[in-house]
Design an enzyme around this catalytic site. Structure first.
Site, mmCIF file in Angstrom:
data_model
loop_
_atom_site.group_PDB
_atom_site.id
_atom_site.type_symbol
_atom_site.label_atom_id
_atom_site.label_comp_id
_atom_site.label_asym_id
_atom_site.label_seq_id
_atom_site.Cartn_x
_atom_site.Cartn_y
_atom_site.Cartn_z
ATOM 1 N N GLU A 1 44.056 47.326 38.976
ATOM 2 C CA GLU A 1 43.975 47.546 40.432
ATOM 3 C C GLU A 1 45.303 47.252 41.136
ATOM 4 O OE1 GLU A 1 41.559 45.843 38.651
ATOM 5 O OE2 GLU A 1 40.160 47.530 38.684
ATOM 6 N N ASN A 2 46.193 46.521 40.483
ATOM 7 C CA ASN A 2 47.482 46.203 41.112
ATOM 8 C C ASN A 2 48.359 47.446 41.323
ATOM 9 O OD1 ASN A 2 47.799 42.949 39.471
ATOM 10 N ND2 ASN A 2 47.036 43.413 41.515
ATOM 11 N N ARG B 1 52.268 34.638 48.018
ATOM 12 C CA ARG B 1 52.141 33.574 49.025
ATOM 13 C C ARG B 1 53.150 32.454 48.794
ATOM 14 N NH1 ARG B 1 46.015 32.836 48.018
ATOM 15 N NH2 ARG B 1 46.537 34.284 46.345
ATOM 16 N N TRP B 2 53.480 32.193 47.539
ATOM 17 C CA TRP B 2 54.510 31.183 47.236
ATOM 18 C C TRP B 2 55.816 31.573 47.922
ATOM 19 C CZ3 TRP B 2 59.317 31.480 44.904
ATOM 20 C CH2 TRP B 2 59.885 30.263 44.480
ATOM 21 N N ARG C 1 42.704 29.676 37.107
ATOM 22 C CA ARG C 1 43.200 30.559 38.158
ATOM 23 C C ARG C 1 43.919 29.724 39.201
ATOM 24 N NH1 ARG C 1 40.976 36.034 40.861
ATOM 25 N NH2 ARG C 1 42.806 36.389 42.158
ATOM 26 N N ASP D 1 48.000 33.765 39.747
ATOM 27 C CA ASP D 1 47.915 34.292 41.110
ATOM 28 C C ASP D 1 48.712 33.440 42.100
ATOM 29 O OD1 ASP D 1 47.130 36.065 43.052
ATOM 30 O OD2 ASP D 1 45.078 35.289 43.236
ATOM 31 N N GLY D 2 49.142 34.084 43.185
ATOM 32 C CA GLY D 2 49.778 33.360 44.285
ATOM 33 C C GLY D 2 51.292 33.500 44.370
ATOM 34 N N SER E 1 47.083 43.753 36.951
ATOM 35 C CA SER E 1 45.743 44.323 36.782
ATOM 36 C C SER E 1 45.775 45.834 36.978
ATOM 37 C CB SER E 1 44.764 43.695 37.783
ATOM 38 O OG SER E 1 44.980 44.205 39.080
ATOM 39 N N SER F 1 38.286 38.690 39.497
ATOM 40 C CA SER F 1 39.188 39.840 39.669
ATOM 41 C C SER F 1 39.321 40.695 38.405
ATOM 42 C CB SER F 1 40.572 39.382 40.158
ATOM 43 O OG SER F 1 40.461 38.714 41.402
HETATM 44 C C1 IPE Z 1 44.597 39.038 39.891
HETATM 45 O O1 IPE Z 1 45.255 38.742 41.079
HETATM 46 C C2 IPE Z 1 45.517 39.788 38.975
HETATM 47 C C3 IPE Z 1 46.655 39.047 38.461
HETATM 48 C C4 IPE Z 1 46.900 37.783 38.638
HETATM 49 C C5 IPE Z 1 47.547 39.824 37.652
HETATM 50 P P1 IPE Z 1 45.114 39.654 42.381
HETATM 51 O O2 IPE Z 1 45.961 39.032 43.414
HETATM 52 O O3 IPE Z 1 45.377 41.068 42.027
HETATM 53 O O4 IPE Z 1 43.563 39.508 42.717
HETATM 54 P P2 IPE Z 1 42.785 39.725 44.077
HETATM 55 O O5 IPE Z 1 43.177 41.062 44.593
HETATM 56 O O6 IPE Z 1 43.189 38.629 44.988
HETATM 57 O O7 IPE Z 1 41.344 39.629 43.686
HETATM 58 C C1 IPE Z 2 49.953 37.440 41.212
HETATM 59 O O1 IPE Z 2 50.475 37.100 42.461
HETATM 60 C C2 IPE Z 2 50.805 38.448 40.480
HETATM 61 C C3 IPE Z 2 50.262 39.818 40.485
HETATM 62 C C4 IPE Z 2 49.066 40.153 40.874
HETATM 63 C C5 IPE Z 2 51.145 40.857 40.004
HETATM 64 P P1 IPE Z 2 50.137 37.944 43.753
HETATM 65 O O2 IPE Z 2 51.142 39.026 43.910
HETATM 66 O O3 IPE Z 2 48.723 38.418 43.734
HETATM 67 O O4 IPE Z 2 50.346 36.874 44.886
HETATM 68 P P2 IPE Z 2 49.426 36.659 46.166
HETATM 69 O O5 IPE Z 2 48.031 36.483 45.658
HETATM 70 O O6 IPE Z 2 49.573 37.875 47.020
HETATM 71 O O7 IPE Z 2 49.967 35.423 46.800
HETATM 72 MG MG MG Z 3 46.982 37.653 44.370
#
Ligand code: IPE
Ligand code: IPE
Ligand code: MG
Length: 231
Positions: A58-59, A15-16, A173, A11-12, A56, A181
């Site tokens: 949900e993504n 934001r990175w 995480r 994750d992140g 995910s 998540s």
């Molecule tokens: C969890 O990250 C899914 C992955 C890292 C692929 P999200 O960024 O989707 O999770 P939430 O929405 O912050 O819970």
């Molecule tokens: C995780 O990074 C990758 C996926 C969920 C595809 P994010 O895209 O969730 O990055 P943040 O959490 O918005 O920084």
């Molecule tokens: Mg995220």
């Protein structure tokens, strides 16, 4: 103790990128480039299973532009890494409902699984279009279809996408969020969790070693008592 199975909630990325004045998609690209070093280090340490939460269920609700970019990045990653991963003896397995992906992407993923099927130095699970609840529901449906009237814990875990694999010992995480998540809900019953504020593209081998050292210092009890507590 070196864990047998480490799982990553990567994750992140967004934001990175934002922190650097870049587009979120640049964060996703940097994130995929971070995976190789983590795999190599794990292999050198003798870790047998890795699971990467990459996309995910949900993504799919993200803006079409971002989902579209990820749908290009995912096959690109496998096409780029497959040769080296094969040479390193890695077996690739996809967990998740990838029937939701376009056919050409499904083909790239199935091909990566097929090409690496014989390898067993390290097993790599990539969670794509993955949701823990969806996985549990599909396991129930699979068991109903098989005609079973009653199931054991073994039957149930065999019906999950991760059937036959050990549960994750350690779930890492990145990005500071402290939640699951919808990741490996059934399998994480006794996993150790490690949360770090570091964004995934910055999660270096040194950061990984910190997580492993922390894991090493923990006492896993599985509901029981340690030998030295039993007096
Ligand atoms: C969890 O990250 C899914 C992955 C890292 C692929 P999200 O960024 O989707 O999770 P939430 O929405 O912050 O819970
Ligand atoms: C995780 O990074 C990758 C996926 C969920 C595809 P994010 O895209 O969730 O990055 P943040 O959490 O918005 O920084
Ligand atoms: Mg995220």
């Amino acid at each position: 103790m070196i864990p047998t199975h480490v799982a990553f909630i990567m994750d992140g990325n967004g934001r990175w990128a934002s922190a650097r004045g870049m587009k979120r998609n640049e964060g996703h690209r940097a994130g995929t480039e971070n995976i190789r070093g983590i795999i190599r280090h794990s292999k050198n340490l003798g870790i047998k299973y890795l699971t990467f939460y990459a996309f995910s269920a949900e993504n799919f609700s993200r803006p079409v532009e971002e989902v579209g970019f990820l749908m290009k990045l995912i096959p690109e990653f496998f096409n780029r890494e497959i040769v080296e991963l094969t040479q390193e003896g890695a077996r690739i397995q996809i967990i998740g409902d990838i029937s939701q992906f376009a056919k050409p992407i499904q083909m790239v993923l199935r091909q990566a699984e097929k090409l690496t099927r014989q390898n067993d130095t390290i097993i790599l699970n990539f969670a794509l279009a993955y949701g823990g609840r969806q996985e549990i529901v599909q396991a129930v449906n699979r068991l109903i279809e098989s005609g079973k009237k009653q199931v054991t814990e073994q039957d149930f875990s065999d019906a999950l996408y991760t059937g036959g694999m050990p549960d994750p010992d350690l779930i890492i995480r990145t990005s500071g969020e402290q939640r699951v998540s919808n990741f490996l809900l059934y399998q994480s019953a006794y996993s150790e969790f490690y949360f770090t504020p570091v964004y995934w593209p910055d999660f270096s081998v040194d950061e990984y070693d910190k997580a492993l050292a922390d894991y090493h210092s923990r006492k896993r009890r599985f509901g029981g008592l340690d030998a030295d507590e039993n007096h």
